[in-house]
Motif scaffolding. Structure first.
Motif, PDB file in Angstrom:
ATOM      1  N   VAL A 148       5.150   7.992 -25.659  1.00 35.02           N
ATOM      2  CA  VAL A 148       3.714   8.183 -25.408  1.00 35.02           C
ATOM      3  C   VAL A 148       3.178   7.045 -24.543  1.00 35.02           C
ATOM      4  O   VAL A 148       2.369   7.276 -23.637  1.00 35.02           O
ATOM      5  CB  VAL A 148       2.940   8.306 -26.737  1.00 35.02           C
ATOM      6  N   LEU A 149       3.628   5.826 -24.775  1.00 37.62           N
ATOM      7  CA  LEU A 149       3.191   4.693 -23.955  1.00 37.62           C
ATOM      8  C   LEU A 149       3.610   4.875 -22.499  1.00 37.62           C
ATOM      9  O   LEU A 149       2.807   4.675 -21.574  1.00 37.62           O
ATOM     10  CB  LEU A 149       3.757   3.382 -24.509  1.00 37.62           C
ATOM     11  N   VAL A 150       4.852   5.280 -22.277  1.00 47.56           N
ATOM     12  CA  VAL A 150       5.333   5.492 -20.910  1.00 47.56           C
ATOM     13  C   VAL A 150       4.548   6.620 -20.247  1.00 47.56           C
ATOM     14  O   VAL A 150       4.154   6.519 -19.087  1.00 47.56           O
ATOM     15  CB  VAL A 150       6.855   5.789 -20.907  1.00 47.56           C
ATOM     16  N   THR A 151       4.309   7.675 -21.003  1.00 50.95           N
ATOM     17  CA  THR A 151       3.524   8.795 -20.454  1.00 50.95           C
ATOM     18  C   THR A 151       2.117   8.334 -20.104  1.00 50.95           C
ATOM     19  O   THR A 151       1.581   8.709 -19.055  1.00 50.95           O
ATOM     20  CB  THR A 151       3.481   9.955 -21.457  1.00 50.95           C
ATOM     21  N   HIS A 152       1.528   7.529 -20.964  1.00 51.00           N
ATOM     22  CA  HIS A 152       0.191   6.985 -20.674  1.00 51.00           C
ATOM     23  C   HIS A 152       0.215   6.145 -19.399  1.00 51.00           C
ATOM     24  O   HIS A 152      -0.724   6.178 -18.608  1.00 51.00           O
ATOM     25  CB  HIS A 152      -0.270   6.135 -21.863  1.00 51.00           C
ATOM     26  N   TRP A 153       1.290   5.434 -19.173  1.00 53.32           N
ATOM     27  CA  TRP A 153       1.427   4.570 -18.009  1.00 53.32           C
ATOM     28  C   TRP A 153       1.560   5.378 -16.721  1.00 53.32           C
ATOM     29  O   TRP A 153       0.963   5.026 -15.700  1.00 53.32           O
ATOM     30  CB  TRP A 153       2.625   3.658 -18.217  1.00 53.32           C
ATOM     31  N   VAL A 154       2.344   6.461 -16.734  1.00 54.28           N
ATOM     32  CA  VAL A 154       2.600   7.205 -15.500  1.00 54.28           C
ATOM     33  C   VAL A 154       1.733   8.452 -15.326  1.00 54.28           C
ATOM     34  O   VAL A 154       1.736   9.048 -14.247  1.00 54.28           O
ATOM     35  CB  VAL A 154       4.094   7.583 -15.353  1.00 54.28           C
ATOM     36  N   MET A 155       0.982   8.847 -16.339  1.00 49.51           N
ATOM     37  CA  MET A 155       0.146  10.046 -16.235  1.00 49.51           C
ATOM     38  C   MET A 155      -0.836   9.983 -15.067  1.00 49.51           C
ATOM     39  O   MET A 155      -1.002  10.981 -14.351  1.00 49.51           O
ATOM     40  CB  MET A 155      -0.599  10.302 -17.555  1.00 49.51           C
ATOM     41  N   PRO A 156      -1.512   8.859 -14.800  1.00 49.82           N
ATOM     42  CA  PRO A 156      -2.404   8.829 -13.635  1.00 49.82           C
ATOM     43  C   PRO A 156      -1.669   9.120 -12.326  1.00 49.82           C
ATOM     44  O   PRO A 156      -2.208   9.810 -11.451  1.00 49.82           O
ATOM     45  CB  PRO A 156      -2.969   7.402 -13.644  1.00 49.82           C
ATOM     46  N   LEU A 157      -0.443   8.650 -12.201  1.00 54.90           N
ATOM     47  CA  LEU A 157       0.345   8.921 -11.003  1.00 54.90           C
ATOM     48  C   LEU A 157       0.631  10.408 -10.871  1.00 54.90           C
ATOM     49  O   LEU A 157       0.509  10.988  -9.792  1.00 54.90           O
ATOM     50  CB  LEU A 157       1.649   8.116 -11.054  1.00 54.90           C
ATOM     51  N   TRP A 158       0.995  11.057 -11.978  1.00 51.82           N
ATOM     52  CA  TRP A 158       1.286  12.486 -11.951  1.00 51.82           C
ATOM     53  C   TRP A 158       0.031  13.289 -11.614  1.00 51.82           C
ATOM     54  O   TRP A 158       0.072  14.206 -10.799  1.00 51.82           O
ATOM     55  CB  TRP A 158       1.855  12.950 -13.284  1.00 51.82           C
ATOM     56  N   VAL A 159      -1.076  12.937 -12.244  1.00 53.26           N
ATOM     57  CA  VAL A 159      -2.332  13.656 -11.976  1.00 53.26           C
ATOM     58  C   VAL A 159      -2.751  13.466 -10.533  1.00 53.26           C
ATOM     59  O   VAL A 159      -3.139  14.426  -9.848  1.00 53.26           O
ATOM     60  CB  VAL A 159      -3.441  13.195 -12.957  1.00 53.26           C
TER      61      VAL A 159
END
Length: 181
Positions: A148-159
């Motif tokens: 979840v932490l990694v997803t939180h970190w890279v989610m802005p890049l994906w969006v």
């Protein structure tokens, strides 16, 4: 851009993020979606390998070697998305113009909402597993929280990668000029 003077670092990053030599990698929406999908897939694969390494006792170091091998394509995919967004998330706030600043705010807000839902889902999954098993699965808590932490970190890049619009073509520009006359 604001009236704040750009540092040498800011100018270098602006030049790097606006370099169009790699534009063929993200010129179309389909290519940008492919880059984001590849990045997500590589992120999940790296996370799965690290989880396997964490949970498996007495395993050899092959998951670490496989993770190291996946890091290069992961970094390339990150660069493709950053190039497509023209460094929307990599540039400092004062190096962005008003449109980019507003887009950054929208991307961060949307990714925050998605990550919040993902975190709530992770908590509910751990609670449900604990209810079914009689005890919360402690072995899976750390890998799940890291995921979840990694997803939180890279989610802005994906969006941001998914929200990028196509560059206007010369025909679009000529058409707009003809309509403006």
């Amino acid at each position: 851009m604001t009236t704040t003077r750009l540092t040498r670092y800011d100018r270098t990053m602006l030049r790097l993020m606006n370099d169009r030599r790699g534009a063929a990698w993200y010129a179309t929406a389909a290519r940008r979606r492919l880059a984001v999908a590849s990045h997500i897939t590589l992120t999940v694969a790296i996370g799965a390998l690290m989880t396997h390494f964490y949970l498996a006792e007495g395993e050899p170091l092959w998951p670490v070697a496989a993770t190291a091998a996946l890091m290069l394509p992961w970094m390339v995919a990150t660069g493709v998305i950053n190039g497509a967004t023209r460094g929307l998330l990599e540039l400092r706030q004062h190096a962005l113009d008003e449109r980019q600043s507003a887009e950054r705010s929208r991307v961060l807000a949307r990714s925050h909402r998605v990550t919040t839902l993902l975190l709530a889902t992770a908590v509910l999954a751990l609670l449900a597993a604990g209810l079914a098993d009689g005890d919360a699965p402690k072995a899976y808590a750390a890998p799940l929280l890291v995921a979840v932490l990694v997803t939180h970190w890279v989610m802005p890049l994906w969006v941001a990668g998914l929200r990028v619009q196509d560059e206007p073509t010369e025909d679009d520009v000529l058409e707009a000029e003809a309509l403006g006359r």
